[in-house]
Design a protein around this motif. Structure first.
Motif, PDB file in Angstrom:
ATOM      1  N   ALA B  83      -4.951  10.199  -8.402  1.00 53.53           N
ATOM      2  CA  ALA B  83      -3.395   9.548  -8.255  1.00 53.53           C
ATOM      3  C   ALA B  83      -2.649   9.817  -9.450  1.00 53.53           C
ATOM      4  O   ALA B  83      -1.606  10.142  -9.394  1.00 53.53           O
ATOM      5  N   PHE B  84      -3.218   9.475 -10.671  1.00 56.18           N
ATOM      6  CA  PHE B  84      -2.466   9.488 -12.000  1.00 56.18           C
ATOM      7  C   PHE B  84      -2.488  10.891 -12.271  1.00 56.18           C
ATOM      8  O   PHE B  84      -1.443  11.552 -13.029  1.00 56.18           O
ATOM      9  N   ARG B  85      -3.182  11.911 -11.874  1.00 52.88           N
ATOM     10  CA  ARG B  85      -3.127  13.333 -12.316  1.00 52.88           C
ATOM     11  C   ARG B  85      -2.019  13.793 -11.413  1.00 52.88           C
ATOM     12  O   ARG B  85      -1.125  14.862 -11.788  1.00 52.88           O
ATOM     13  N   ILE B  86      -1.470  13.316 -10.153  1.00 49.71           N
ATOM     14  CA  ILE B  86      -0.559  13.759  -9.580  1.00 49.71           C
ATOM     15  C   ILE B  86       0.584  12.945  -9.868  1.00 49.71           C
ATOM     16  O   ILE B  86       1.891  13.802  -9.999  1.00 49.71           O
ATOM     17  N   LEU B  87       0.576  11.590 -10.201  1.00 49.92           N
ATOM     18  CA  LEU B  87       2.068  11.029 -10.242  1.00 49.92           C
ATOM     19  C   LEU B  87       2.331  11.084 -11.984  1.00 49.92           C
ATOM     20  O   LEU B  87       3.389  10.499 -12.158  1.00 49.92           O
ATOM     21  N   ARG B  88       1.238  11.066 -12.714  1.00 48.63           N
ATOM     22  CA  ARG B  88       1.668  10.827 -14.267  1.00 48.63           C
ATOM     23  C   ARG B  88       2.052   9.668 -14.856  1.00 48.63           C
ATOM     24  O   ARG B  88       2.776   9.539 -15.617  1.00 48.63           O
ATOM     25  N   ASN B  89       1.532   8.528 -13.935  1.00 51.77           N
ATOM     26  CA  ASN B  89       2.209   7.093 -14.320  1.00 51.77           C
ATOM     27  C   ASN B  89       1.305   6.249 -13.848  1.00 51.77           C
ATOM     28  O   ASN B  89       0.565   6.091 -12.685  1.00 51.77           O
ATOM     29  N   SER B  90       0.774   5.257 -14.867  1.00 56.03           N
ATOM     30  CA  SER B  90      -0.171   4.435 -14.552  1.00 56.03           C
ATOM     31  C   SER B  90      -0.001   3.365 -13.376  1.00 56.03           C
ATOM     32  O   SER B  90      -0.932   3.143 -12.748  1.00 56.03           O
ATOM     33  N   GLU B  91       1.306   2.821 -13.380  1.00 55.19           N
ATOM     34  CA  GLU B  91       1.605   1.773 -12.466  1.00 55.19           C
ATOM     35  C   GLU B  91       1.890   2.349 -11.059  1.00 55.19           C
ATOM     36  O   GLU B  91       1.039   1.957 -10.045  1.00 55.19           O
ATOM     37  N   ASP B  92       2.432   3.792 -11.073  1.00 58.93           N
ATOM     38  CA  ASP B  92       2.382   4.257  -9.759  1.00 58.93           C
ATOM     39  C   ASP B  92       1.212   4.784  -9.114  1.00 58.93           C
ATOM     40  O   ASP B  92       0.665   4.748  -8.055  1.00 58.93           O
ATOM     41  N   ALA B  93       0.172   5.052 -10.022  1.00 58.43           N
ATOM     42  CA  ALA B  93      -1.214   5.397  -9.635  1.00 58.43           C
ATOM     43  C   ALA B  93      -1.845   4.338  -9.210  1.00 58.43           C
ATOM     44  O   ALA B  93      -2.730   4.269  -8.293  1.00 58.43           O
ATOM     45  N   SER B  94      -1.761   3.035  -9.714  1.00 58.29           N
ATOM     46  CA  SER B  94      -2.409   1.822  -9.197  1.00 58.29           C
ATOM     47  C   SER B  94      -1.810   1.616  -8.056  1.00 58.29           C
ATOM     48  O   SER B  94      -2.703   1.123  -6.960  1.00 58.29           O
ATOM     49  N   ASP B  95      -0.623   1.503  -7.791  1.00 54.56           N
ATOM     50  CA  ASP B  95      -0.030   1.342  -6.380  1.00 54.56           C
ATOM     51  C   ASP B  95      -0.741   2.138  -5.507  1.00 54.56           C
ATOM     52  O   ASP B  95      -0.903   1.827  -4.430  1.00 54.56           O
ATOM     53  N   ALA B  96      -0.685   3.617  -5.865  1.00 59.24           N
ATOM     54  CA  ALA B  96      -1.148   4.462  -4.806  1.00 59.24           C
ATOM     55  C   ALA B  96      -2.802   4.144  -4.420  1.00 59.24           C
ATOM     56  O   ALA B  96      -2.834   4.314  -3.449  1.00 59.24           O
ATOM     57  N   THR B  97      -3.424   3.638  -5.481  1.00 56.46           N
ATOM     58  CA  THR B  97      -4.855   3.533  -5.409  1.00 56.46           C
ATOM     59  C   THR B  97      -5.043   2.381  -4.432  1.00 56.46           C
ATOM     60  O   THR B  97      -5.760   2.331  -3.411  1.00 56.46           O
ATOM     61  N   GLN B  98      -4.178   1.156  -4.556  1.00 54.13           N
ATOM     62  CA  GLN B  98      -4.308   0.231  -3.713  1.00 54.13           C
ATOM     63  C   GLN B  98      -4.053   0.378  -2.276  1.00 54.13           C
ATOM     64  O   GLN B  98      -4.658   0.174  -1.291  1.00 54.13           O
ATOM     65  N   THR B  99      -2.787   1.335  -2.071  1.00 53.49           N
ATOM     66  CA  THR B  99      -2.458   1.554  -0.713  1.00 53.49           C
ATOM     67  C   THR B  99      -3.148   2.526  -0.126  1.00 53.49           C
ATOM     68  O   THR B  99      -3.564   2.413   1.115  1.00 53.49           O
ATOM     69  N   THR B 100      -4.122   3.360  -0.931  1.00 58.83           N
ATOM     70  CA  THR B 100      -5.007   4.262  -0.283  1.00 58.83           C
ATOM     71  C   THR B 100      -6.194   3.469   0.326  1.00 58.83           C
ATOM     72  O   THR B 100      -6.468   3.810   1.486  1.00 58.83           O
ATOM     73  N   PHE B 101      -6.568   2.392  -0.389  1.00 59.78           N
ATOM     74  CA  PHE B 101      -7.684   1.736   0.122  1.00 59.78           C
ATOM     75  C   PHE B 101      -7.445   0.844   1.466  1.00 59.78           C
ATOM     76  O   PHE B 101      -8.193   0.674   2.372  1.00 59.78           O
ATOM     77  N   VAL B 102      -6.175   0.306   1.424  1.00 68.38           N
ATOM     78  CA  VAL B 102      -5.572  -0.630   2.513  1.00 68.38           C
ATOM     79  C   VAL B 102      -5.452   0.333   3.825  1.00 68.38           C
ATOM     80  O   VAL B 102      -5.830   0.176   4.687  1.00 68.38           O
TER      81      VAL B 102
END
Lengths: 70, 236
Positions: B83-102
């Protein structure tokens, strides 16, 4: 195999799964050998790039998000 | 005898942990005609990992939340990195990771346990990242503006030149349109094979090869100014 066809097999070449005709072509084509070498450089440089590490609180945040699904 | 409690047994262990351990030992030791054979090659270990994951996925699909937690433990770092490599932002990548597992939890029952989990997670993650990027309009932020957390124990003996080359290549890839950026990230940063990428992007392998061909052509253009100044080689 032509140079153009080989462009679609470059990944198979660097993964060690090149078709035989691709290997024959590489044996005689300097340009395509350079292309393979360049792609290997990119592949190795990318693999050696430090992997982003998750923030320390992310695991907890995931747990909380999943708990909300109950 | 009535009223006497049975002694505590292996039931006290988490059932999935004991079962996984038993299966792992059975896999590693093949007892035949009184002889023992320990299988310890890279292929067998990879197969074992797949076997263990399949066990967790089966249990998670049946509603075992601890099994799903085990899968999260196994994959969340990789999903975050992707997610970080796509979004290049730590907070966005964290949100993306959370949402992915939900999202994964919601659809785990439909997941084919015979398939590896990571391509499926990356597929979910990629779609989540697209949604986040579109909603936050951050496609053109320079990478220097983002917190980039490096793995500890980096090889600091790499020459500054090598590090600079990697930065230039990464920056060039990040400047590409989303589809081509994503496919190069999957191929070169996640080190996925073409058939795995085909699974993530739900496209035929021939299409993936075409996209890789076009992505690299675009990358050559991005890196051309650097080639002219002799700062780097142009990838194929």
């Amino acid at each position: 195999m032509t140079c153009k066809n080989l462009q679609y097999e470059l990944d198979a070449v660097i993964d060690g799964q090149a078709p035989v005709d691709a290997l024959f072509h590489l044996a005689i084509c300097d340009g395509c050998r350079r292309a393979v070498a360049d792609l290997r450089l990119l592949h190795r440089a990318a693999a050696a790039t430090p992997r982003p590490v998750a923030p320390t609180d992310l695991r907890r945040r995931i747990t909380e998000a999943l708990a909300a699904e109950l | 005898m009535a009223g006497v409690d049975r002694p505590r047994s292996n039931r006290d262990l988490r059932p999935n942990s004991l079962e996984i351990l038993t299966n792992a030992l059975r896999f590693l030791y093949n007892i035949s005609s009184g002889s023992q054979r320990i299988v310890n090659t890279e292929i067998e270990m990879k197969t074992l990992t797949i076997h263990l994951e399949r066990d967790l996925v089966t249990k998670a699909a049946a509603g075992d939340r601890r099994a799903f937690d085990g899968l999260v433990d196994q994959h969340y770092q990789a999903v975050y990195a992707h997610a970080f490599r796509i979004l290049r932002n730590s907070e966005d990548a964290s949100d993306a990771t959370q949402t992915t597992f939900v999202k994964a939890l919601r659809s785990i029952k439909e997941f084919d346990v015979e398939r590896p989990m990571r391509p499926w997670l990356y597929r979910i993650c990629g779609n989540v990242c697209i949604d986040i990027a579109r909603s936050r309009h951050r496609a053109n932020e320079p990478i220097e503006n983002h917190s980039y957390m490096l793995e500890s124990g980096d090889d600091l003996e790499d020459a500054a030149e090598q590090s600079d080359l990697k930065d230039k290549i990464l920056k060039a890839i990040l400047n590409l349109p989303e589809k081509y950026r994503r496919i190069l990230i999957l191929r070169h940063y996640e080190q996925m094979a073409v058939e795995e990428i085909a699974e993530v992007l739900e496209a035929p392998e021939g299409t993936i090869k075409s996209w890789l061909f076009r992505a690299r052509a675009m990358l050559r253009k991005e890196l051309a100014p650097l080639v002219e100044t002799g700062l780097c080689e142009v990838p194929a």
